[in-house]
Design a protein around this motif. Structure first.
Motif, PDB file in Angstrom:
ATOM      1  N   ASP A 189       0.829  -1.207   0.000  1.00 49.74           N
ATOM      2  CA  ASP A 189       0.000   0.000   0.000  1.00 49.74           C
ATOM      3  C   ASP A 189       0.862   1.255   0.000  1.00 49.74           C
ATOM      4  N   LEU A 190       1.926   1.264   0.801  1.00 50.15           N
ATOM      5  CA  LEU A 190       2.801   2.432   0.880  1.00 50.15           C
ATOM      6  C   LEU A 190       3.394   2.764  -0.485  1.00 50.15           C
ATOM      7  N   VAL A 191       3.988   1.766  -1.117  1.00 48.98           N
ATOM      8  CA  VAL A 191       4.679   2.001  -2.384  1.00 48.98           C
ATOM      9  C   VAL A 191       3.693   2.247  -3.518  1.00 48.98           C
ATOM     10  N   THR A 192       2.676   1.398  -3.637  1.00 49.40           N
ATOM     11  CA  THR A 192       1.777   1.493  -4.788  1.00 49.40           C
ATOM     12  C   THR A 192       0.989   2.792  -4.780  1.00 49.40           C
ATOM     13  N   ASN A 193       0.482   3.206  -3.627  1.00 54.37           N
ATOM     14  CA  ASN A 193      -0.255   4.472  -3.571  1.00 54.37           C
ATOM     15  C   ASN A 193       0.641   5.661  -3.892  1.00 54.37           C
ATOM     16  N   ALA A 194       1.888   5.625  -3.432  1.00 60.23           N
ATOM     17  CA  ALA A 194       2.809   6.718  -3.728  1.00 60.23           C
ATOM     18  C   ALA A 194       3.178   6.747  -5.208  1.00 60.23           C
ATOM     19  N   VAL A 195       3.424   5.562  -5.786  1.00 58.12           N
ATOM     20  CA  VAL A 195       3.737   5.478  -7.214  1.00 58.12           C
ATOM     21  C   VAL A 195       2.585   6.027  -8.044  1.00 58.12           C
ATOM     22  N   VAL A 196       1.386   5.597  -7.708  1.00 62.31           N
ATOM     23  CA  VAL A 196       0.198   6.033  -8.451  1.00 62.31           C
ATOM     24  C   VAL A 196      -0.004   7.538  -8.317  1.00 62.31           C
ATOM     25  N   GLY A 197       0.142   8.061  -7.100  1.00 63.39           N
ATOM     26  CA  GLY A 197      -0.020   9.504  -6.906  1.00 63.39           C
ATOM     27  C   GLY A 197       1.008  10.316  -7.667  1.00 63.39           C
ATOM     28  N   SER A 198       2.249   9.815  -7.737  1.00 63.90           N
ATOM     29  CA  SER A 198       3.316  10.556  -8.406  1.00 63.90           C
ATOM     30  C   SER A 198       3.191  10.539  -9.923  1.00 63.90           C
ATOM     31  N   ARG A 199       2.407   9.591 -10.452  1.00 63.78           N
ATOM     32  CA  ARG A 199       2.273   9.477 -11.901  1.00 63.78           C
ATOM     33  C   ARG A 199       0.880   9.816 -12.419  1.00 63.78           C
ATOM     34  N   PHE A 200      -0.155   9.486 -11.635  1.00 65.48           N
ATOM     35  CA  PHE A 200      -1.522   9.661 -12.122  1.00 65.48           C
ATOM     36  C   PHE A 200      -2.344  10.621 -11.269  1.00 65.48           C
ATOM     37  N   GLY A 201      -1.712  11.221 -10.256  1.00 63.49           N
ATOM     38  CA  GLY A 201      -2.469  12.085  -9.364  1.00 63.49           C
ATOM     39  C   GLY A 201      -3.516  11.292  -8.606  1.00 63.49           C
ATOM     40  N   MET A 202      -4.680  11.875  -8.447  1.00 67.58           N
ATOM     41  CA  MET A 202      -5.762  11.213  -7.715  1.00 67.58           C
ATOM     42  C   MET A 202      -6.744  10.509  -8.648  1.00 67.58           C
ATOM     43  N   SER A 203      -6.342  10.311  -9.902  1.00 68.58           N
ATOM     44  CA  SER A 203      -7.276   9.733 -10.876  1.00 68.58           C
ATOM     45  C   SER A 203      -7.550   8.250 -10.652  1.00 68.58           C
TER      46      SER A 203
ATOM     47  N   LEU B  79      -3.056  -1.491  -7.694  1.00 67.13           N
ATOM     48  CA  LEU B  79      -3.650  -0.833  -6.529  1.00 67.13           C
ATOM     49  C   LEU B  79      -4.747  -1.709  -5.923  1.00 67.13           C
ATOM     50  N   PHE B  80      -5.518  -2.360  -6.774  1.00 67.57           N
ATOM     51  CA  PHE B  80      -6.562  -3.278  -6.315  1.00 67.57           C
ATOM     52  C   PHE B  80      -5.934  -4.468  -5.589  1.00 67.57           C
ATOM     53  N   GLY B  81      -4.843  -5.011  -6.141  1.00 65.97           N
ATOM     54  CA  GLY B  81      -4.149  -6.121  -5.502  1.00 65.97           C
ATOM     55  C   GLY B  81      -3.541  -5.731  -4.168  1.00 65.97           C
ATOM     56  N   ALA B  82      -3.048  -4.486  -4.069  1.00 65.77           N
ATOM     57  CA  ALA B  82      -2.472  -4.016  -2.810  1.00 65.77           C
ATOM     58  C   ALA B  82      -3.530  -3.931  -1.718  1.00 65.77           C
ATOM     59  N   ALA B  83      -4.750  -3.563  -2.098  1.00 68.28           N
ATOM     60  CA  ALA B  83      -5.829  -3.437  -1.110  1.00 68.28           C
ATOM     61  C   ALA B  83      -6.391  -4.796  -0.706  1.00 68.28           C
ATOM     62  N   MET B  84      -6.371  -5.759  -1.617  1.00 66.10           N
ATOM     63  CA  MET B  84      -7.002  -7.059  -1.362  1.00 66.10           C
ATOM     64  C   MET B  84      -5.978  -8.197  -1.280  1.00 66.10           C
ATOM     65  N   THR B  85      -4.832  -7.927  -0.655  1.00 66.72           N
ATOM     66  CA  THR B  85      -3.800  -8.949  -0.523  1.00 66.72           C
ATOM     67  C   THR B  85      -4.343 -10.151   0.242  1.00 66.72           C
TER      68      THR B  85
ATOM     69  N   VAL C 228      -8.557   5.483   3.928  1.00 60.11           N
ATOM     70  CA  VAL C 228      -8.390   6.941   3.936  1.00 60.11           C
ATOM     71  C   VAL C 228      -6.904   7.293   4.011  1.00 60.11           C
ATOM     72  N   LEU C 229      -6.152   6.553   4.836  1.00 62.37           N
ATOM     73  CA  LEU C 229      -4.708   6.791   4.921  1.00 62.37           C
ATOM     74  C   LEU C 229      -4.025   6.467   3.586  1.00 62.37           C
ATOM     75  N   SER C 230      -4.506   5.439   2.894  1.00 65.32           N
ATOM     76  CA  SER C 230      -3.968   5.120   1.570  1.00 65.32           C
ATOM     77  C   SER C 230      -4.170   6.289   0.608  1.00 65.32           C
ATOM     78  N   LEU C 231      -5.364   6.872   0.643  1.00 59.99           N
ATOM     79  CA  LEU C 231      -5.644   8.034  -0.207  1.00 59.99           C
ATOM     80  C   LEU C 231      -4.775   9.222   0.175  1.00 59.99           C
ATOM     81  N   ALA C 232      -4.482   9.355   1.478  1.00 59.20           N
ATOM     82  CA  ALA C 232      -3.620  10.446   1.935  1.00 59.20           C
ATOM     83  C   ALA C 232      -2.202  10.284   1.384  1.00 59.20           C
ATOM     84  N   ILE C 233      -1.709   9.035   1.325  1.00 57.32           N
ATOM     85  CA  ILE C 233      -0.379   8.782   0.752  1.00 57.32           C
ATOM     86  C   ILE C 233      -0.368   9.189  -0.721  1.00 57.32           C
TER      87      ILE C 233
END
Length: 409
Positions: free
Chosen positions: A23-37, A190-196, A233-238
């Protein structure tokens, strides 16, 4: 009052335990490349893990039996073995990523190379699994993981353009700099990170360890339905922190230091100290859970004696399995492979293996032979079938998208 405190502690533990290296890495990667989309994927994933976990916990509480015991009996040894093989390998990959994550988090605190921290991290995980009580293991790491709330605080301290952030989330678009296939590849990650899957193995096995009964179902449902969403919510904050700080500067996330960068910019050394504590706790807690899950899966399937409440001499194969899994993880990391790359592999392959772990739980949760009157209701089954379709689509699409995008490159 004791029951209320139990609910509150369970909720807090679920929040802290929701976040791991994936969750830490994937949410940060996604935010840095795709924003909140891709924020919508987090929401879909959180609802899915709530559904998955509450079914699994209810099965364990009603039947008094763990997941893989029932899977072997209900699906037969051949189908059950396919399920076991996929689940164990994905869990082993995730365990490797979590041990590497501990080493990376400790590197942030000490500036010592992570390769030197890897054997220390693995030994510490084994020691805690061997000596600590189950409730202490679960609650302490979960509560310490709550220090990651500093990501949510950092979002406010960074004074973002709220209209822009919300607009990206509610009207998602593929950035012009990214390809559509890459967008969907990271959606699956991101889906896989949430449903490990290990979260569910640990949750159901923990229910047996703690001797849950039907009367405990309500409390477990509250823990899941409140704790996991707040963890989301914390994932979205990352992701939001990465969107605000990293995206405009074109910084790609390739290390935990870059994940923590927005927090350090927002709150300085004190905030950085909080985030390091949270990262160590989150990765260490997930490493404990995946280590236990490696023993749970094999022991439950083959009918070995298992459980933290049993001493190593009473459950030798269970404990040996955990030691071997840790040693394999250390061996893989000793080759010099990047733990972040292992993490990216683990979350995608978690999505690929989800049908093999989700479907058996859904079948058993609808089986009156095991569940009696506690079988899934119509509403639960409606959501469950929708998620079964989502999981199947994600599983089928993951490998082609991985090949086409070069793992999202």
């Amino acid at each position: 009052m004791k029951r209320l405190l139990g609910v509150m502690l369970g909720v807090l533990t679920a929040i802290g335990g929701f976040l791991d290296i994936g969750d830490l890495v994937t949410n940060a990667v996604v935010g840095s490349r795709f924003g909140m989309s891709l924020a919508w994927v987090v929401v879909v994933g959180v609802v899915g893990i709530c559904l998955f976990a509450q079914m699994s916990g209810r099965v364990a509480a009603v039947s008094g039996r763990a997941t893989f015991e029932i899977i072997r009996e209900r699906l037969g040894p051949r189908t059950g073995l396919a399920n076991l093989t996929a689940s164990f390998l994905i869990n082993l990959l995730t365990l490797t990523a979590e041990v590497g994550g501990i080493a990376l988090a400790l590197q942030l605190a000490s500036s010592i190379e992570p390769t030197l921290w890897i054997p220390v991290a693995a030994f510490a995980v084994w020691l805690v699994v061997w000596r600590a009580k189950f409730s202490l293991l679960e609650n302490v790491t979960g509560l310490l993981g709550l220090t990651l709330i500093v990501f949510a605080v950092a979002v406010f301290l960074l004074h973002p353009n709220w209209a822009d952030l919300v607009g990206q989330a509610i009207a998602p678009q593929v950035p012009s700099s990214e390809h559509g296939a890459t967008y969907w590849y990271y959606a699956i990650a991101l889906f896989g990170a949430a449903m490990t899957p290990y979260e569910v193995f640990f949750f159901s096995s923990g229910a047996v360890e703690e001797k849950w009964k039907k009367k405990d179902i309500a409390q477990s449902r509250i823990n899941v339905m409140v704790g996991f969403p707040l963890g989301g919510v914390l994932s979205l904050a990352i992701a939001a922190c990465a969107t605000i700080v990293l995206l405009p500067r074109g910084i790609d996330v390739t290390s935990l230091a870059q994940v923590a960068l927005p927090v350090a910019e927002a709150g300085g050394k004190l905030a950085l100290a909080f985030v390091i504590v949270g990262m160590v706790a989150a990765t260490f807690g997930a490493a404990l859970e995946t280590t236990l899950s490696s023993g749970y899966t094999l022991a439950q399937f083959f009918g070995w004696s298992w459980g933290k409440f049993r001493r190593p001499a009473q459950a030798a194969r269970f404990h040996i399995t955990m030691i071997v899994a840790l040693l394999i993880g250390v061996g893989v990391l000793a080759t010099g492979v990047d733990p972040v790359a292992v993490t990216e592999f683990s979350v995608v392959f978690s999505a690929i293996a989800l049908p093999l772990t989700y479907l058996p739980i859904l079948i058993v949760a609808n089986d009156k032979q095991y569940m009696g009157e506690a079988v899934n209701g119509r509403v639960t089954n409606a959501f469950a079938m929708v998620y079964l379709a989502i999981i199947l689509i994600a599983s089928i699409a993951a490998i082609p998208l991985m090949i086409v995008t070069g793992m999202g490159a």
